[in-house]
Design a protein around this motif. Structure first.
Motif, mmCIF file in Angstrom:
data_model
loop_
_atom_site.group_PDB
_atom_site.id
_atom_site.type_symbol
_atom_site.label_atom_id
_atom_site.label_comp_id
_atom_site.label_asym_id
_atom_site.label_seq_id
_atom_site.Cartn_x
_atom_site.Cartn_y
_atom_site.Cartn_z
ATOM 1 N N CYS A 206 42.142 36.014 45.004
ATOM 2 C CA CYS A 206 41.230 36.023 45.778
ATOM 3 C C CYS A 206 42.770 35.082 47.051
ATOM 4 O O CYS A 206 42.926 34.962 46.553
ATOM 5 N N CYS B 162 40.980 28.537 40.175
ATOM 6 C CA CYS B 162 40.330 28.741 40.987
ATOM 7 C C CYS B 162 39.362 28.189 40.953
ATOM 8 O O CYS B 162 38.310 29.037 40.753
ATOM 9 N N CYS C 175 36.914 31.785 42.247
ATOM 10 C CA CYS C 175 36.569 33.180 41.023
ATOM 11 C C CYS C 175 36.143 32.580 39.986
ATOM 12 O O CYS C 175 36.236 33.384 38.806
ATOM 13 N N HIS D 165 38.901 31.693 38.196
ATOM 14 C CA HIS D 165 40.005 32.075 37.524
ATOM 15 C C HIS D 165 41.261 30.902 36.836
ATOM 16 O O HIS D 165 41.091 30.218 37.882
ATOM 17 N N CYS E 215 45.823 32.422 43.657
ATOM 18 C CA CYS E 215 45.324 32.452 42.748
ATOM 19 C C CYS E 215 45.723 34.217 43.185
ATOM 20 O O CYS E 215 45.079 34.446 43.339
HETATM 21 ZN ZN ZN Z 1 40.631 33.685 42.745
#
Ligand code: ZN
Ligand code: ADP
Ligand code: ZN
Length: 739
Positions: A452, A467, A470, A472, A449
């Motif tokens: 992260c 991800c 988060c 994503h 990510c």
């Molecule tokens: Zn993430």
């Protein structure tokens, strides 16, 4: 005469109250503690709760603003709930105003009136007849009048469109005096029927002991830990206790974990009793939630079933609190106000002087510790109710076995046997997506990510890397972004991959995958559960959504694909969680007449914890785990709090936590708190998440009181720190997750 000022709790993180001027045209007697007001705050208007009146204020008179509007005629909450909220705010070191916000239904936070919603009904005048001359030449009005005449108890306004009636016809009839209109409360009237709608089951000996012990204590504060193996009939014990409470004209609060269990539990309670049951869980919309809340407050719902926040519901006459699956982590809120509903339930029960029942097949180590020390009364149900038997465990050592998408050959055979016998299989894998890693065989590149410190999970069906921390999402690359090789391979398996494999292995049975991805659509879960309930052979495959509460009578084989995660994690609670999860999943097997079997695939099949858990059961495991916690000085033998901080820049986080550490050390010296340690700052295990750096300070104390004293002073001082403005920080008292 001196001027009157109002001290108001406002929904802000600031740990203080705000003074306002009372408008001159409102009588002094209207300002009772607990009424809501609308006030100007900065450039906005917000809703707050008046705590008290005063004739002095430290705010310069020129800066004082005036209350815009008084919302409630009477205090919104009874004193008991006001006290509970204030206790919560102090114990969890959270602003009182924001605590009020969390405790109230959304619509009340937004300033809706706290009165039960009413519905408009039309009834016919006593002399109204279809052949009345006044409707002779008005066919539409005659049609409307006919409809109303047919509805003896009145026609609800909301029915008009479905009956294809027009509002204008109704208005004309009202004008002519042929109809009347009436606003009626949506609350159902109390029923005159006996409390019981259905005969209770005859309790077995263990259930009887539990029931008797608790029912003797109704009307007094006492905590019971009802530790009953899965399927031992805990719910039946709750139901019979509730009957006792209802007979005393008191109300009952039942807390349930945050899962899709709501409707199931609801119908079981609904079927047993002729009383009004109000629901307060996440699928209830804001309006229904407010109605349920009001019904409880006004004594118009006898039973309230809800998740975490239902703990703050006001009651007219509460007689019993039940916390089902008391070990469940969803009772602890993991954002903003980090309260634990189970722990607060005890505070509430003590204040109301009523018993509280904590039920679980796998009690938390905290509760077991309290039972061991005599603070809670321990009641055990060791056998399954009725004729069902507890399942047999088999640990399958997969170190030397090839795994095909996570499934070993012996497991495949066992699934085959079970399906051939006409039964159902539950496969548990606590990881969604296709695979947790996408790896380049040529250069070792892995999908990570960008925001992260985490790998991206491959979701094959959507051709995406996602991800799970988060949110994503990116497209799955065709060639390696590192070396352009085409040798990109998924490593490891999630439910999507296991599903694909099971479909190939067992093409003739339905494979029902139940995880967050497949149940996001409303109704999807119900449809799958319906298929299971039809009882034909099938394979249920899923994450922990499957583990909790469900009753699948035809499931006789439970397979746990990978139990190893909990045996290595750095969090001291991970083995407890693993044990609870394994037993809860296992508890889905063999709940009816056919005996159940549980196969645990593991690379650590001889791990002492796993051996003890599967051979001697949860209590033996828990005793061992407790003695390890005692030796290490960990909760429940000590008390913890975390100060978390995050910001885009790691320097800002460091500065703040260094300041906080220095402050803590000063305060420890000042209050002479010797049995309290302050550890850190350390980076969170996932240091960067959603683009922000995260670190924390950990406090461990021998006594709860010491920790409270420190935190209170610390939070007050932290708010004044310049470095605190650069970060987002929060305090977590009794954290259940150290990360
Ligand atoms: Zn993430
Ligand atoms: P738990 O809440 O402990 O998981 P339940 O109350 O759901 O257990 O009971 C499991 C099953 O056993 C249910 O089908 C229930 O109807 C049945 N049961 C419970 N108590 C009795 C009893 N005393 N006699 C016969 N069956 C019972
Ligand atoms: Zn590569």
């Amino acid at each position: 005469m001196s001027e009157l000022y109002l001290r108001v709790a406002l929904p802000t993180p600031l740990r203080r109250l705000f003074d306002y001027r009372a408008p001159a045209d409102i009588p002094v007697s209207a300002w009772q503690p607990g009424v809501r007001v609308k006030v100007p705050f900065g450039s906005r208007e917000v809703i707050g709760v008046v705590l008290h009146t005063t004739d002095t204020t430290e705010v310069p008179v020129s800066k004082l603003r005036t209350i815009t509007e008084l919302i409630d005629e009477k205090p919104l909450l009874p004193p008991s709930v006001m006290q509970l909220i204030s206790w919560t705010s102090q114990y969890y070191q959270h602003s009182l105003g924001d605590t009020f916000s969390w405790a109230l239904p959304v619509l009340l936070r937004q300033g809706e009136p706290a009165v039960a919603q009413k519905k408009l009904f039309y009834t016919a005048a006593t002399d109204a007849q279809l052949d009345d001359v006044r409707v002779k030449n008005a066919p539409r009005q005659r049609q409307a009048l006919q409809a109303v005449l047919q509805h003896k108890r009145g026609l609800a306004h909301e029915q008009l469109s479905s009956l294809e009636l027009q509002k204008s016809s109704i208005d004309a009839l009202l004008e002519k005096g042929l109809l009347h209109k009436e606003w009626r409360s949506v609350h159902q009237p109390p029923s005159n029927l006996p409390v019981l709608a259905q005969m209770p089951l005859a309790l077995n000996a263990e259930q009887k002991v539990a029931f008797d012990s608790i029912s003797q204590q109704l009307g007094r504060f006492k905590v019971f830990l009802l530790a009953g193996v899965t399927g031992s009939g805990k719910t039946e014990v709750y139901l019979q206790l509730i009957e006792q409470v209802l007979n005393k004209k008191q109300q009952v609060l039942v807390l349930i974990p945050e899962i899709n269990l709501g409707p199931q539990t609801f119908s079981r309670f609904q079927q047993r009793f002729n009383v009004r049951v109000a629901l307060l869980h996440s699928e209830v919309n804001d309006r229904e939630r407010l109605n349920a809340w009001l019904a409880a407050r006004d004594g118009q719902a006898e039973i309230v079933i809800g998740t975490r926040s239902a703990l703050f519901t006001p009651f007219k006459n509460l007689g019993l609190i039940i916390i089902d699956e008391e070990h469940d982590a969803s009772y602890k809120q993991q954002e903003a106000l980090r309260y634990h509903a189970r722990d607060l339930a005890l505070v509430r029960a003590r204040q109301a002087d009523i018993p509280v029942v904590l039920g679980s097949a796998t009690p938390s180590l905290e509760s077991l510790h309290n039972a061991n020390s005599g603070r809670y009364a321990l009641l055990r149900l060791n056998t399954r109710a009725g004729t069902a038997k507890l399942p047999q465990f088999k640990r399958l050592d997969v170190r030397s076995l090839p795994l095909d998408s996570g499934i070993s050959m012996p497991l495949q055979k066992a699934i085959e046997r079970t399906l051939a016998a006409g039964q159902q299989v539950l496969v548990f894998l606590n990881r969604r997506g296709f695979s947790p890693i996408l790896l380049c065989n040529d250069c070792g590149w892995m999908g990570k990510c960008r925001d992260c410190d985490a790998r991206l999970t491959l979701h094959q069906r959507y051709n995406e890397l996602r991800c799970h921390h988060c949110g994503h999402v990116e497209k799955r690359p065709l060639a390696c972004p590192g070396c352009e090789s085409l040798q990109l391979h998924p490593v490891g398996e999630g439910t999507e991959r296991a599903e694909e494999r099971l479909q190939i292995l067992f093409p003739h049975v339905p494979i029902l995958r139940i995880d967050r991805d497949t149940t996001a659509r409303k109704g999807a879960l119900d449809a799958m559960l319906n298929t299971v309930n039809q009882g034909k052979p099938c394979i249920l495959l899923g994450t922990q959504m499957l583990a909790k509460g469900h009753h699948f009578p035809r499931v006789t084989l439970v397979a746990i694909l990978n139990a190893d995660g909990g045996l290595f994690s750095a969090d001291f609670r991970s083995s407890e969680r693993m044990a609870q999860l394994i037993l809860q999943v296992a508890g889905r097997a063999g709940r009816a007449q056919d005996p159940g079997e549980v196969i645990i695939q593991s690379h650590l099949a001889d791990h002492p914890l796993l051996v003890q858990l599967t051979e001697q059961g949860y209590f033996a495991f828990a005793e061992q785990a407790l003695s390890e916690r005692r030796a290490a000085g960990l909760p429940p033998y000590s008390y913890m709090a975390l100060l978390r901080a995050e910001a885009v820049s790691s320097i800002q986080v460091d500065n703040f936590l260094q300041d906080a550490l220095a402050l803590s050390e000063q305060l420890l010296a000042h209050y002479q708190l010797q049995q309290l340690e302050c550890l850190g700052p350390v980076a969170a295990p996932m240091e960067r998440r959603a683009g922000r750096y995260r670190a924390q300070l950990l406090f461990i104390a021998h006594k709860r009181k010491d920790l409270q004293q420190l935190l209170h002073a610390l939070c007050f001082n932290l708010e004044q720190l310049p470095s605190a403005r650069q970060v987002r920080w929060s305090v977590d008292v009794d954290p259940i997750d150290l990360f």
